[in-house]
Design an enzyme around this catalytic site. Sequence first.
Site, PDB file in Angstrom:
ATOM      1  N   CYS A 153       5.103  -8.179  -2.569  1.00 47.33           N
ATOM      2  CA  CYS A 153       5.312  -6.925  -2.712  1.00 47.33           C
ATOM      3  C   CYS A 153       4.545  -6.206  -0.852  1.00 47.33           C
ATOM      4  CB  CYS A 153       4.818  -6.829  -3.550  1.00 47.33           C
ATOM      5  SG  CYS A 153       5.873  -6.416  -5.134  1.00 47.33           S
TER       6      CYS A 153
HETATM    7  N1  COA Z   1      11.186  -3.519 -25.210  1.00 48.51           N
HETATM    8  C1  COA Z   1      10.036  -3.415 -25.712  1.00 48.51           C
HETATM    9  N2  COA Z   1       9.364  -4.562 -25.893  1.00 48.51           N
HETATM   10  C2  COA Z   1       8.949  -5.489 -24.753  1.00 48.51           C
HETATM   11  C3  COA Z   1       9.910  -5.502 -23.734  1.00 48.51           C
HETATM   12  C4  COA Z   1      10.477  -3.805 -23.656  1.00 48.51           C
HETATM   13  N3  COA Z   1      11.638  -3.588 -22.100  1.00 48.51           N
HETATM   14  N4  COA Z   1       9.331  -6.202 -23.097  1.00 48.51           N
HETATM   15  C5  COA Z   1       8.085  -6.524 -23.453  1.00 48.51           C
HETATM   16  N5  COA Z   1       8.093  -6.332 -24.303  1.00 48.51           N
HETATM   17  C6  COA Z   1       7.354  -7.235 -25.467  1.00 48.51           C
HETATM   18  C7  COA Z   1       6.984  -8.589 -25.304  1.00 48.51           C
HETATM   19  O1  COA Z   1       7.870  -9.376 -25.694  1.00 48.51           O
HETATM   20  C8  COA Z   1       5.470  -8.538 -26.460  1.00 48.51           C
HETATM   21  O2  COA Z   1       5.273  -8.758 -28.113  1.00 48.51           O
HETATM   22  P1  COA Z   1       4.609  -9.961 -28.480  1.00 48.51           P
HETATM   23  O3  COA Z   1       3.688  -8.844 -28.317  1.00 48.51           O
HETATM   24  O4  COA Z   1       5.602  -9.805 -29.640  1.00 48.51           O
HETATM   25  O5  COA Z   1       5.348 -11.351 -27.919  1.00 48.51           O
HETATM   26  C9  COA Z   1       5.106  -7.330 -25.668  1.00 48.51           C
HETATM   27  O6  COA Z   1       6.070  -6.001 -25.824  1.00 48.51           O
HETATM   28  C10 COA Z   1       3.790  -7.304 -24.337  1.00 48.51           C
HETATM   29  O7  COA Z   1       4.016  -8.092 -23.431  1.00 48.51           O
HETATM   30  P2  COA Z   1       3.787  -8.034 -22.352  1.00 48.51           P
HETATM   31  O8  COA Z   1       4.374  -8.259 -21.864  1.00 48.51           O
HETATM   32  O9  COA Z   1       2.330  -8.368 -23.173  1.00 48.51           O
HETATM   33  O10 COA Z   1       3.706  -6.885 -21.886  1.00 48.51           O
HETATM   34  P3  COA Z   1       2.153  -5.471 -20.947  1.00 48.51           P
HETATM   35  O11 COA Z   1       1.469  -4.711 -21.330  1.00 48.51           O
HETATM   36  O12 COA Z   1       1.815  -7.180 -20.080  1.00 48.51           O
HETATM   37  O13 COA Z   1       3.416  -5.152 -19.701  1.00 48.51           O
HETATM   38  C11 COA Z   1       4.325  -5.001 -17.893  1.00 48.51           C
HETATM   39  C12 COA Z   1       4.045  -5.725 -19.340  1.00 48.51           C
HETATM   40  C13 COA Z   1       5.655  -6.550 -17.282  1.00 48.51           C
HETATM   41  C14 COA Z   1       4.758  -4.343 -17.697  1.00 48.51           C
HETATM   42  C15 COA Z   1       2.775  -5.534 -17.185  1.00 48.51           C
HETATM   43  O14 COA Z   1       2.636  -7.064 -17.697  1.00 48.51           O
HETATM   44  C16 COA Z   1       2.771  -5.136 -15.918  1.00 48.51           C
HETATM   45  O15 COA Z   1       3.060  -4.190 -15.123  1.00 48.51           O
HETATM   46  N6  COA Z   1       2.138  -6.702 -14.522  1.00 48.51           N
HETATM   47  C17 COA Z   1       2.256  -6.736 -13.474  1.00 48.51           C
HETATM   48  C18 COA Z   1       3.305  -5.940 -13.212  1.00 48.51           C
HETATM   49  C19 COA Z   1       2.228  -7.084 -11.312  1.00 48.51           C
HETATM   50  O16 COA Z   1       2.112  -6.385 -10.889  1.00 48.51           O
HETATM   51  N7  COA Z   1       3.475  -7.126 -10.473  1.00 48.51           N
HETATM   52  C20 COA Z   1       3.349  -7.618  -9.139  1.00 48.51           C
HETATM   53  C21 COA Z   1       4.619  -7.989  -8.351  1.00 48.51           C
HETATM   54  S1  COA Z   1       5.290  -6.569  -7.786  1.00 48.51           S
END
Ligand code: COA
Length: 374
Positions: A153
Amino acid sequence: MKRAIISGTGIEIPADAISNEELVESYNAYVETENPKRAARGEPPLQQSNKEFIVAASGISSRHVITRDGILDADRMAPRMTSRGDDELSIEAEFGVVSARRALDDAGLQPSDIDLVICSASHHQRPYPAIAIEIQKELGIEGAAAFDMGLGCSSAAAGLHVAVGLVSSGMQKRVLVVSPEILSGHLNYRDRQTHFIFGDASVSFVVEAIEEGETRPGRFEILDSRTWTEMSSNIRTNFGFLNRAESDDTSRVLMEDKLVMQSGNKVFKDVTLAAHKFIVSFLEDNGLTPADVRRYWLHQANSRMNALIMKYVLGHEADGDRAPIVLDQLGNTAAAGTIIAFHEHNEDMKPGEYGLLCAFGAGYSIGASLIRKM
Ligand code: COA
């Protein structure tokens, strides 16, 4: 050392869009058909995706893609694009050329004014011939060089970094950087953790040398540029030319274990911390405090992440004027996001005001440029 400016920018957002509702509906249809098969194999069921979660966790409501065809089809869940012959313009070069033409127009330049084309993107359609050379040919840029590079990215930021170095040293006069990002082609729409994250967009910009004492009102001078990297597999693709050698199964069409993978939560924490430290020290080395910077065009992956980075950097919350968000309608457009935010949110700035372009992501990587309006 020559002075360098960003003399033009161009963006292309594809017309096709997919809302969270549509994406979740197709994913959940896939889950419904998959779970009985998993139960029969004694595997745990897949959990449904949820549109409320997506907005709350990421700030993303919608994303644009080169084509919707195939993505929402629960039997396919991958875009359908027609393969092109070797004599035809590739899909990625075509996408890049649209934004490149706009950047040249914005800079008031002809293709013949460019002496280097860099195609810097998180994914290249093939290793060679370089996509940049195809773009160079399609634009009719003669007597110049062209090469591809990438840094996840941070690719556009890294392209900017290289372009500034070459222009400042006097080695090149005008460099065209093109970042056509087609994430839909490499996204696993069957993975609940990542299916909602990415979108497609193409951005281009021209980095140009100006003379001492010269000013280009309305343009931005690049005062400094820096990159940072640290090995991490928390965002990774294992897609590559050795896949064929590593597997006996050459018939797989979807190759799900070779698509984008991300431990989003770890990335969130690691990159938020690294990015805020990087920004503060980069500004300090330029004799500035975070308060001196009028606008921050941050990477567009997650609105919560950007809010936290800004809070750590400034010591207080920042509004959308200080750190604009474009990911709500576009999703994470990889390297394109920072440049789209810049392109759409710079005209109101006053001469002399500082801005910071800062991208971060896979690698891990960070790329930033400190710029000032002329
Ligand atoms: N729908 C419903 N629940 C979902 C889901 C979806 N699409 N995707 C994940 N979950 C669940 C997970 O399984 C987890 O459940 P659990 O607590 O029972 O294990 C829960 O939601 C929380 O998941 P988590 O991955 O901890 O969520 P988060 O708050 O970290 O958000 C992202 C996820 C990907 C949006 C976030 O981590 C993010 O944006 N990270 C940085 C990305 C980034 O900068 N990337 C750089 C490259 S470009």
